[in-house]
Design a protein around this motif. Structure first.
Motif, PDB file in Angstrom:
ATOM      1  N   THR A  32      40.079  43.044  47.375  1.00 25.23           N
ATOM      2  CA  THR A  32      39.613  43.038  45.978  1.00 25.23           C
ATOM      3  C   THR A  32      40.760  43.359  45.027  1.00 25.23           C
ATOM      4  OG1 THR A  32      38.722  45.234  46.462  1.00 25.23           O
ATOM      5  CG2 THR A  32      37.143  43.463  46.188  1.00 25.23           C
ATOM      6  N   GLY A  33      41.652  44.249  45.449  1.00 29.44           N
ATOM      7  CA  GLY A  33      42.802  44.573  44.595  1.00 29.44           C
ATOM      8  C   GLY A  33      43.639  43.334  44.330  1.00 29.44           C
ATOM      9  N   ALA A  34      43.921  42.561  45.390  1.00 28.38           N
ATOM     10  CA  ALA A  34      44.737  41.349  45.235  1.00 28.38           C
ATOM     11  C   ALA A  34      44.014  40.321  44.361  1.00 28.38           C
ATOM     12  CB  ALA A  34      45.057  40.759  46.612  1.00 28.38           C
ATOM     13  N   LEU A  35      42.703  40.165  44.570  1.00 23.02           N
ATOM     14  CA  LEU A  35      41.939  39.210  43.747  1.00 23.02           C
ATOM     15  C   LEU A  35      41.969  39.619  42.276  1.00 23.02           C
ATOM     16  CD1 LEU A  35      38.764  38.534  45.939  1.00 23.02           C
ATOM     17  CD2 LEU A  35      40.706  37.014  45.569  1.00 23.02           C
ATOM     18  N   LEU A  36      41.822  40.914  42.036  1.00 22.97           N
ATOM     19  CA  LEU A  36      41.851  41.390  40.643  1.00 22.97           C
ATOM     20  C   LEU A  36      43.225  41.169  40.022  1.00 22.97           C
ATOM     21  CD1 LEU A  36      39.719  44.647  41.071  1.00 22.97           C
ATOM     22  CD2 LEU A  36      39.067  42.600  39.776  1.00 22.97           C
ATOM     23  N   ARG A  37      44.277  41.376  40.816  1.00 16.87           N
ATOM     24  CA  ARG A  37      45.627  41.137  40.273  1.00 16.87           C
ATOM     25  C   ARG A  37      45.837  39.660  39.944  1.00 16.87           C
ATOM     26  NH1 ARG A  37      46.457  45.613  43.509  1.00 16.87           N
ATOM     27  NH2 ARG A  37      46.875  44.488  45.434  1.00 16.87           N
ATOM     28  N   GLU A  38      45.205  38.770  40.719  1.00 15.76           N
ATOM     29  CA  GLU A  38      45.282  37.331  40.386  1.00 15.76           C
ATOM     30  C   GLU A  38      44.556  37.042  39.073  1.00 15.76           C
ATOM     31  OE1 GLU A  38      43.814  34.940  43.656  1.00 15.76           O
ATOM     32  OE2 GLU A  38      45.279  35.862  45.017  1.00 15.76           O
ATOM     33  N   GLU A  39      43.404  37.688  38.885  1.00 17.71           N
ATOM     34  CA  GLU A  39      42.646  37.502  37.631  1.00 17.71           C
ATOM     35  C   GLU A  39      43.472  37.978  36.433  1.00 17.71           C
ATOM     36  OE1 GLU A  39      39.527  36.198  37.256  1.00 17.71           O
ATOM     37  OE2 GLU A  39      39.075  35.921  39.377  1.00 17.71           O
ATOM     38  N   LEU A  46      37.696  38.511  33.156  1.00 19.75           N
ATOM     39  CA  LEU A  46      37.633  39.577  34.161  1.00 19.75           C
ATOM     40  C   LEU A  46      38.976  40.299  34.266  1.00 19.75           C
ATOM     41  CD1 LEU A  46      36.544  41.171  36.591  1.00 19.75           C
ATOM     42  CD2 LEU A  46      36.822  39.126  37.999  1.00 19.75           C
ATOM     43  N   GLY A  47      40.046  39.526  34.243  1.00 19.37           N
ATOM     44  CA  GLY A  47      41.389  40.103  34.333  1.00 19.37           C
ATOM     45  C   GLY A  47      41.684  41.064  33.192  1.00 19.37           C
ATOM     46  N   LYS A  48      41.208  40.713  32.012  1.00 22.43           N
ATOM     47  CA  LYS A  48      41.461  41.580  30.849  1.00 22.43           C
ATOM     48  C   LYS A  48      40.734  42.915  30.992  1.00 22.43           C
ATOM     49  CE  LYS A  48      42.393  37.711  27.864  1.00 22.43           C
ATOM     50  NZ  LYS A  48      41.694  36.671  27.094  1.00 22.43           N
ATOM     51  N   VAL A  49      39.477  42.844  31.457  1.00 24.25           N
ATOM     52  CA  VAL A  49      38.720  44.088  31.675  1.00 24.25           C
ATOM     53  C   VAL A  49      39.396  44.924  32.763  1.00 24.25           C
ATOM     54  CG1 VAL A  49      36.492  45.043  32.419  1.00 24.25           C
ATOM     55  CG2 VAL A  49      36.553  42.975  31.005  1.00 24.25           C
ATOM     56  N   ALA A  50      39.804  44.229  33.837  1.00 22.91           N
ATOM     57  CA  ALA A  50      40.360  44.931  35.001  1.00 22.91           C
ATOM     58  C   ALA A  50      41.686  45.620  34.676  1.00 22.91           C
ATOM     59  CB  ALA A  50      40.549  43.948  36.165  1.00 22.91           C
ATOM     60  N   ALA A  51      42.536  44.959  33.912  1.00 22.59           N
ATOM     61  CA  ALA A  51      43.906  45.442  33.716  1.00 22.59           C
ATOM     62  C   ALA A  51      43.958  46.873  33.193  1.00 22.59           C
ATOM     63  CB  ALA A  51      44.658  44.501  32.773  1.00 22.59           C
ATOM     64  N   SER A  52      43.204  47.152  32.139  1.00 25.04           N
ATOM     65  CA  SER A  52      43.317  48.481  31.543  1.00 25.04           C
ATOM     66  C   SER A  52      42.764  49.542  32.491  1.00 25.04           C
ATOM     67  CB  SER A  52      42.610  48.519  30.196  1.00 25.04           C
ATOM     68  OG  SER A  52      41.274  48.133  30.360  1.00 25.04           O
ATOM     69  N   LEU A  53      41.670  49.220  33.194  1.00 31.40           N
ATOM     70  CA  LEU A  53      41.074  50.193  34.118  1.00 31.40           C
ATOM     71  C   LEU A  53      42.009  50.476  35.290  1.00 31.40           C
ATOM     72  CD1 LEU A  53      37.472  48.752  34.007  1.00 31.40           C
ATOM     73  CD2 LEU A  53      38.151  51.033  33.215  1.00 31.40           C
ATOM     74  N   ILE A  54      42.565  49.417  35.866  1.00 36.18           N
ATOM     75  CA  ILE A  54      43.455  49.582  37.019  1.00 36.18           C
ATOM     76  C   ILE A  54      44.655  50.441  36.635  1.00 36.18           C
ATOM     77  CG2 ILE A  54      45.083  48.336  38.517  1.00 36.18           C
ATOM     78  CD1 ILE A  54      42.990  46.121  38.757  1.00 36.18           C
ATOM     79  N   ASN A  55      45.164  50.204  35.449  1.00 36.42           N
ATOM     80  CA  ASN A  55      46.351  50.956  35.032  1.00 36.42           C
ATOM     81  C   ASN A  55      46.036  52.366  34.550  1.00 36.42           C
ATOM     82  OD1 ASN A  55      48.048  48.948  35.864  1.00 36.42           O
ATOM     83  ND2 ASN A  55      47.937  47.866  33.905  1.00 36.42           N
ATOM     84  N   VAL A  60      37.126  49.236  38.627  1.00 36.04           N
ATOM     85  CA  VAL A  60      36.555  48.144  37.843  1.00 36.04           C
ATOM     86  C   VAL A  60      35.034  48.225  38.042  1.00 36.04           C
ATOM     87  CG1 VAL A  60      36.508  45.613  37.710  1.00 36.04           C
ATOM     88  CG2 VAL A  60      38.670  46.806  38.152  1.00 36.04           C
ATOM     89  N   PRO A  61      34.215  47.885  37.020  1.00 35.35           N
ATOM     90  CA  PRO A  61      32.753  48.025  37.172  1.00 35.35           C
ATOM     91  C   PRO A  61      32.202  47.307  38.403  1.00 35.35           C
ATOM     92  CG  PRO A  61      33.309  47.539  34.893  1.00 35.35           C
ATOM     93  CD  PRO A  61      34.594  47.441  35.677  1.00 35.35           C
ATOM     94  N   ASN A  62      31.240  47.983  39.058  1.00 36.28           N
ATOM     95  CA  ASN A  62      30.666  47.466  40.303  1.00 36.28           C
ATOM     96  C   ASN A  62      30.215  46.017  40.212  1.00 36.28           C
ATOM     97  OD1 ASN A  62      30.963  49.804  41.860  1.00 36.28           O
ATOM     98  ND2 ASN A  62      29.097  50.695  41.011  1.00 36.28           N
ATOM     99  N   GLU A  63      29.465  45.673  39.139  1.00 27.18           N
ATOM    100  CA  GLU A  63      28.861  44.340  39.101  1.00 27.18           C
ATOM    101  C   GLU A  63      29.928  43.242  39.067  1.00 27.18           C
ATOM    102  OE1 GLU A  63      28.400  46.758  36.971  1.00 27.18           O
ATOM    103  OE2 GLU A  63      28.753  46.106  34.916  1.00 27.18           O
ATOM    104  N   LEU A  64      31.066  43.525  38.434  1.00 29.02           N
ATOM    105  CA  LEU A  64      32.141  42.516  38.380  1.00 29.02           C
ATOM    106  C   LEU A  64      32.733  42.280  39.765  1.00 29.02           C
ATOM    107  CD1 LEU A  64      34.080  43.487  35.112  1.00 29.02           C
ATOM    108  CD2 LEU A  64      32.256  41.805  35.442  1.00 29.02           C
ATOM    109  N   VAL A  65      32.962  43.384  40.485  1.00 31.83           N
ATOM    110  CA  VAL A  65      33.567  43.266  41.813  1.00 31.83           C
ATOM    111  C   VAL A  65      32.588  42.618  42.797  1.00 31.83           C
ATOM    112  CG1 VAL A  65      34.655  44.552  43.675  1.00 31.83           C
ATOM    113  CG2 VAL A  65      34.972  45.294  41.341  1.00 31.83           C
ATOM    114  N   VAL A  66      31.325  43.005  42.700  1.00 22.98           N
ATOM    115  CA  VAL A  66      30.323  42.466  43.625  1.00 22.98           C
ATOM    116  C   VAL A  66      30.168  40.954  43.433  1.00 22.98           C
ATOM    117  CG1 VAL A  66      27.861  42.462  44.215  1.00 22.98           C
ATOM    118  CG2 VAL A  66      29.067  44.634  43.925  1.00 22.98           C
ATOM    119  N   SER A  67      30.124  40.487  42.180  1.00 25.83           N
ATOM    120  CA  SER A  67      29.953  39.039  41.987  1.00 25.83           C
ATOM    121  C   SER A  67      31.212  38.282  42.417  1.00 25.83           C
ATOM    122  CB  SER A  67      29.548  38.706  40.549  1.00 25.83           C
ATOM    123  OG  SER A  67      30.576  39.054  39.672  1.00 25.83           O
TER     124      SER A  67
END
Ligand code: ATP
Ligand code: MG
Length: 187
Positions: A32-39, A46-55, A60-67
């Motif tokens: 999931t980490g690698a997929l999020l980094r691709e986003e 999704l990538g925009k939401v993920a970036a700030s949280l990861i850093n 990242v919110p559950n529903e985004l990762v699950v889908s």
């Protein structure tokens, strides 16, 4: 289909071991980490939401990762199973995964945990920071936050899977080869 979960704190060596496991057992490795980094790289919503949280070292919110995971299970063909790396990371995600698999008449096969102490997490992540160039590896306060997130949100999964009789643990402090042998001995 087999559904293996590769579990452990950040920097435990999940990605490293996953490659060998996926090859040996013909599994599709999904990080999931690698997929999020691709986003993030592709600058998707999704990538925009993920970036700030990861850093910030947060999840990242559950529903985004699950889908994101659900769409991958649909897409991949020609393997004997999946090797999930970095997912599930919360009990809520684990329950979603159980439901998702149940709909397909499947279930989690095994949870394999690579365990290392917190101080080794810091050492390893700082060691790879220069090599892999991840922003969340470069800052000690982010690393500390990721460790805290692991203990508060991810560690409860150990009990969740122990109760189901699925949890197995290897010592992750040895060399890459030693850890690989320990994993293969269990599987
Ligand atoms: P490792 O180094 O062992 O691969 P890690 O925790 O350092 O583990 P990744 O698994 O690549 O790194 O995850 C990076 C970040 O992506 C996490 O800190 C988190 O913000 C986000 N992330 C990854 N997987 C999930 C998930 N299942 N749920 C929520 N956020 C996730
Ligand atoms: Mg990883």
């Amino acid at each position: 289909m087999k559904y293996f979960i590769l579990f452990g704190p950040p920097g435990a060596g999940k990605g490293t071991q996953a490659t060998a496991m996926a090859e040996k057992f013909n599994l599709c490795h999904i990080s999931t980490g690698a997929l999020l980094r691709e986003e993030i790289k592709a600058e998707t919503e999704l990538g925009k939401v993920a970036a700030s949280l990861i850093n910030e070292g947060k999840l990242v919110p559950n529903e985004l990762v699950v889908s994101m995971m659900a769409s991958h299970f649909e897409k991949v063909k020609g393997v004997d199973g999946f090797l999930l790396d970095g997912f599930p990371r919360t009990v809520e995600q684990a329950i979603s995964l159980d439901n998702l698999l149940a709909e397909r008449g499947e279930a989690v096969s095994n949870v394999l945990s690579i365990m290392i102490p917190d101080e080794m997490i810091v050492e390893r992540i700082q060691g790879r920071a220069a090599v892999e160039g991840r922003a969340d590896d470069a800052d000690i306060s982010i690393i500390r936050q990721r460790i805290a997130t692991y203990h508060s949100q991810t560690e409860p999964l150990i009990e969740y899977y122990q109760e189901k009789g699925l949890y197995k643990e290897v010592d992750g402090t040895g060399s890459i080869e030693q850890v690989r042998e320990a994993i293969f001995a269990i599987l």
